[in-house]
Design a protein around this motif. Structure first.
Motif, PDB file in Angstrom:
ATOM      1  N   ILE A 151      -2.507  -2.792   0.570  1.00  0.00           N
ATOM      2  CA  ILE A 151      -1.841  -3.441  -0.250  1.00  0.00           C
ATOM      3  C   ILE A 151      -0.323  -3.340   0.342  1.00  0.00           C
ATOM      4  O   ILE A 151      -0.005  -2.376   0.944  1.00  0.00           O
TER       5      ILE A 151
ATOM      6  N   VAL B   7       0.203   0.100   2.438  1.00  0.00           N
ATOM      7  CA  VAL B   7      -0.286   1.432   2.278  1.00  0.00           C
ATOM      8  C   VAL B   7      -1.801   1.232   1.982  1.00  0.00           C
ATOM      9  O   VAL B   7      -2.386   0.252   1.770  1.00  0.00           O
ATOM     10  N   GLY B   8      -2.500   2.328   2.052  1.00  0.00           N
ATOM     11  CA  GLY B   8      -3.845   2.399   1.980  1.00  0.00           C
ATOM     12  C   GLY B   8      -4.736   1.667   2.997  1.00  0.00           C
ATOM     13  O   GLY B   8      -4.238   1.404   4.120  1.00  0.00           O
TER      14      GLY B   8
ATOM     15  N   ALA C 101       3.267  -2.429  -0.764  1.00  0.00           N
ATOM     16  CA  ALA C 101       3.777  -1.931  -1.445  1.00  0.00           C
ATOM     17  C   ALA C 101       5.217  -2.204  -1.722  1.00  0.00           C
ATOM     18  O   ALA C 101       5.985  -2.298  -2.426  1.00  0.00           O
TER      19      ALA C 101
ATOM     20  N   HIS D  57      13.168   4.217 -15.201  1.00  0.00           N
ATOM     21  CA  HIS D  57      12.464   3.379 -16.125  1.00  0.00           C
ATOM     22  C   HIS D  57      13.381   3.317 -17.509  1.00  0.00           C
ATOM     23  O   HIS D  57      13.001   2.890 -18.417  1.00  0.00           O
TER      24      HIS D  57
ATOM     25  N   PRO E  17       7.974  -2.188 -13.378  1.00  0.00           N
ATOM     26  CA  PRO E  17       6.873  -1.451 -14.058  1.00  0.00           C
ATOM     27  C   PRO E  17       6.112  -0.410 -12.821  1.00  0.00           C
ATOM     28  O   PRO E  17       6.544  -0.535 -11.824  1.00  0.00           O
ATOM     29  N   SER E  18       5.293   0.337 -13.387  1.00  0.00           N
ATOM     30  CA  SER E  18       4.705   1.494 -12.959  1.00  0.00           C
ATOM     31  C   SER E  18       3.834   0.583 -11.627  1.00  0.00           C
ATOM     32  O   SER E  18       3.113  -0.345 -11.818  1.00  0.00           O
ATOM     33  N   GLY E  19       4.008   1.344 -10.456  1.00  0.00           N
ATOM     34  CA  GLY E  19       3.270   0.602  -9.357  1.00  0.00           C
ATOM     35  C   GLY E  19       3.948  -0.609  -8.607  1.00  0.00           C
ATOM     36  O   GLY E  19       3.091  -1.184  -7.581  1.00  0.00           O
ATOM     37  N   ALA E  20       5.174  -0.934  -9.265  1.00  0.00           N
ATOM     38  CA  ALA E  20       5.896  -2.124  -8.479  1.00  0.00           C
ATOM     39  C   ALA E  20       6.290  -1.680  -6.795  1.00  0.00           C
ATOM     40  O   ALA E  20       6.471  -2.676  -6.235  1.00  0.00           O
ATOM     41  N   GLY E  21       6.415  -0.281  -6.548  1.00  0.00           N
ATOM     42  CA  GLY E  21       7.032  -0.114  -5.300  1.00  0.00           C
ATOM     43  C   GLY E  21       8.252   0.726  -5.389  1.00  0.00           C
ATOM     44  O   GLY E  21       8.923   0.753  -3.924  1.00  0.00           O
ATOM     45  N   LYS E  22       8.803   1.203  -6.484  1.00  0.00           N
ATOM     46  CA  LYS E  22      10.187   1.505  -6.430  1.00  0.00           C
ATOM     47  C   LYS E  22      10.023   2.892  -5.823  1.00  0.00           C
ATOM     48  O   LYS E  22      11.029   3.036  -4.799  1.00  0.00           O
ATOM     49  N   SER E  23       9.138   3.888  -5.762  1.00  0.00           N
ATOM     50  CA  SER E  23       9.137   5.107  -4.889  1.00  0.00           C
ATOM     51  C   SER E  23       9.007   4.918  -3.382  1.00  0.00           C
ATOM     52  O   SER E  23       9.758   5.414  -2.490  1.00  0.00           O
ATOM     53  N   SER E  24       8.297   3.754  -3.145  1.00  0.00           N
ATOM     54  CA  SER E  24       8.093   3.228  -1.676  1.00  0.00           C
ATOM     55  C   SER E  24       9.249   2.900  -1.169  1.00  0.00           C
ATOM     56  O   SER E  24       9.790   3.126   0.076  1.00  0.00           O
TER      57      SER E  24
HETATM   58  N1  ATP Z   1      -0.364   6.390   0.203  1.00  0.00           N
HETATM   59  C1  ATP Z   1      -0.736   5.277  -0.531  1.00  0.00           C
HETATM   60  N2  ATP Z   1      -1.962   4.832  -0.424  1.00  0.00           N
HETATM   61  C2  ATP Z   1      -2.443   3.815  -0.972  1.00  0.00           C
HETATM   62  N3  ATP Z   1      -1.802   3.367  -2.049  1.00  0.00           N
HETATM   63  C3  ATP Z   1      -0.358   3.777  -2.172  1.00  0.00           C
HETATM   64  C4  ATP Z   1      -0.058   4.909  -1.541  1.00  0.00           C
HETATM   65  N4  ATP Z   1       1.301   5.021  -1.847  1.00  0.00           N
HETATM   66  C5  ATP Z   1       1.797   3.871  -2.926  1.00  0.00           C
HETATM   67  N5  ATP Z   1       0.505   3.151  -2.786  1.00  0.00           N
HETATM   68  C6  ATP Z   1       0.460   2.058  -3.863  1.00  0.00           C
HETATM   69  O1  ATP Z   1       1.641   1.196  -3.782  1.00  0.00           O
HETATM   70  C7  ATP Z   1       2.201   0.659  -4.812  1.00  0.00           C
HETATM   71  C8  ATP Z   1       3.462   1.181  -5.096  1.00  0.00           C
HETATM   72  O2  ATP Z   1       3.518   2.527  -5.359  1.00  0.00           O
HETATM   73  P1  ATP Z   1       4.869   3.288  -5.803  1.00  0.00           P
HETATM   74  O3  ATP Z   1       4.744   4.470  -6.014  1.00  0.00           O
HETATM   75  O4  ATP Z   1       6.073   2.843  -4.946  1.00  0.00           O
HETATM   76  O5  ATP Z   1       5.321   2.556  -7.074  1.00  0.00           O
HETATM   77  P2  ATP Z   1       6.312   2.929  -8.170  1.00  0.00           P
HETATM   78  O6  ATP Z   1       6.994   1.390  -8.704  1.00  0.00           O
HETATM   79  O7  ATP Z   1       7.350   4.017  -7.778  1.00  0.00           O
HETATM   80  O8  ATP Z   1       5.642   3.433  -9.565  1.00  0.00           O
HETATM   81  P3  ATP Z   1       5.927   4.448 -10.412  1.00  0.00           P
HETATM   82  O9  ATP Z   1       6.925   3.974 -11.496  1.00  0.00           O
HETATM   83  O10 ATP Z   1       4.576   4.582 -11.216  1.00  0.00           O
HETATM   84  O11 ATP Z   1       6.371   5.576  -9.974  1.00  0.00           O
HETATM   85  C9  ATP Z   1       1.360   1.184  -5.834  1.00  0.00           C
HETATM   86  O12 ATP Z   1       0.166   0.227  -6.228  1.00  0.00           O
HETATM   87  C10 ATP Z   1       0.503   2.480  -5.409  1.00  0.00           C
HETATM   88  O13 ATP Z   1      -0.600   2.783  -5.916  1.00  0.00           O
END
Ligand code: ATP
Length: 244
Positions: free
Chosen positions: A37, A30-31, A39, A222, A58-65
Motif C-alpha cells: 500500500i 510499504v508491505g 503509506a 490525535h 485517523p489511525s493508519g493514515a500515514g502520520k508515522s510514515s
Molecule cells: N512496514 C509496514 N508494512 C506494511 N504496512 C505498513 C508498514 N508500515 C506501515 N504500514 C501501513 O501503512 C499505513 C500508514 O501507517 P502509519 O503508521 O504511518 O499510520 P499512522 O497515521 O501513524 O497511524 P497511527 O495513528 O495508528 O499511529 C497503515 O495502513 C499501516 O498499516
C-alpha cells in the motif's frame, strides 16, 4: 553534498535560507505483493525554520510514515526529501553511517512517552545525546543544566526515569531532543500518556522552544485540544496530506 544556499553556523548545524523541511511528491510504499500500500501518496510539504506544524488524521493514515521519511528513518519509494537544505537521498548514498550521523547531528526526535534510558539520570540522558551527536573536533562536555532549566526540570537533574512522572519524563525527552541544537524536531504523539493539563503544558513548551530556538517542529497528534499552540494544522487521510 549541500545545496548552494547552505552555510554552517558556529555549532556546525546546516543553516539554510529555505525551508527546514521540504517534501516533494513523496511516495512511500510499504508491505509486500498484494498487501502493498501507499503509506504516503504524493505528499508535498514545507516547514519553515521556527515553524510549529501539527499533523492530525485517523489511525493508519500515514502520520508515522511521514515522520519516518522526514527523519531519514525510511527512504521514500519516489520523490524528494530535503532536511535543512540537505537532500536525504544524497546523504543516504554516502552510506548508513553518514545518514545516522546526519540524523544525530541535525535532527531531534521526541517520542510518545519520553523513551528515556532507564538507568540514566535526566542530566545523563542529555549528555549522552550530546556525545552521540557531537561533531568532529567538538570535545567540551555538555552542561545539561540550561536545557533542563528551559523545560522546567533543573530540580530533577539527578532523577532516573522511574523516579519521574509521565509529564516530567516527557519534558526530559523534549530537552534530550533539543540537546544537539537540531534545526528540525520531529515529535510523535507527545501527549498520549498525559492528562489534559500536562498535555497543554508540554505542547506550550514545544511551541516556546520552536520560537526561541528557531527549530522547525512537526508534531503528530490525535489530541485536538492542543492545536491552538501550533502555527499550522495539516491533516493526513489515506496517505495524502493537506490543510486541515
Ligand atoms: N512496514 C509496514 N508494512 C506494511 N504496512 C505498513 C508498514 N508500515 C506501515 N504500514 C501501513 O501503512 C499505513 C500508514 O501507517 P502509519 O503508521 O504511518 O499510520 P499512522 O497515521 O501513524 O497511524 P497511527 O495513528 O495508528 O499511529 C497503515 O495502513 C499501516 O498499516
Amino acid at each position: 553534498m549541500s545545496t548552494s544556499t547552505e552555510t554552517q553556523n558556529a555549532a556546525g548545524t546546516p543553516a539554510t535560507e529555505g525551508p527546514a523541511l521540504l517534501l516533494r511528491d513523496v511516495v512511500l510504499e510499504v508491505g509486500d505483493g498484494d498487501g502493498r500500500i501507499r503509506a504516503l501518496d504524493e505528499v508535498s510539504f514545507e516547514v519553515a525554520p521556527g515553524e510549529f506544524v501539527a499533523v492530525i488524521g485517523p489511525s493508519g493514515a500515514g502520520k508515522s510514515s511521514l515522520l519516518a521519511v522526514a527523519g531519514a528513518l525510511a527512504a521514500p519509494t519516489s520523490g524528494d526529501v530535503f532536511a535543512l537544505g540537505q537532500d536525504l537521498a544524497e546523504v543516504r548514498r554516502r552510506g548508513q553511517g553518514a545518514l545516522a550521523r546526519f540524523r544525530r547531528q541535525n535532527l531531534g526526535f521526541v517520542f510518545q512517552s519520553g523513551n528515556l534510558i532507564p538507568a540514566l539520570t535526566a542530566a545523563d540522558q542529555l549528555r549522552l545525546a550530546r556525545r552521540l551527536g557531537r561533531r568532529r573536533g567538538e570535545s567540551t562536555p555538555m552542561d545539561p543544566m540550561p536545557l533542563l532549566r528551559a523545560v522546567g526540570m533543573e530540580h530533577r537533574a539527578s532523577h532516573r526515569p522511574g523516579q519521574l512522572s509521565g509529564g516530567e519524563r516527557q519534558r526530559v525527552g523534549i530537552a534530550r531532543g533539543l540537546a544537539n541544537h537540531p534545526g528540525l524536531l520531529l515529535v510523535d504523539e507527545p501527549t498520549a500518556a498525559l492528562d489534559r493539563q500536562r498535555s497543554q503544558d508540554i505542547v506550550a513548551l514545544l511551541a516556546a522552544q520552536a520560537k526561541e530556538r528557531g527549530v522547525a517542529t512537526v508534531m503528530v497528534t490525535h489530541d485536538h485540544d492542543v492545536l491552538h499552540h501550533v502555527d499550522r494544522v495539516m491533516e493526513m487521510v489515506d496517505g495524502r496530506l493537506g490543510p486541515a
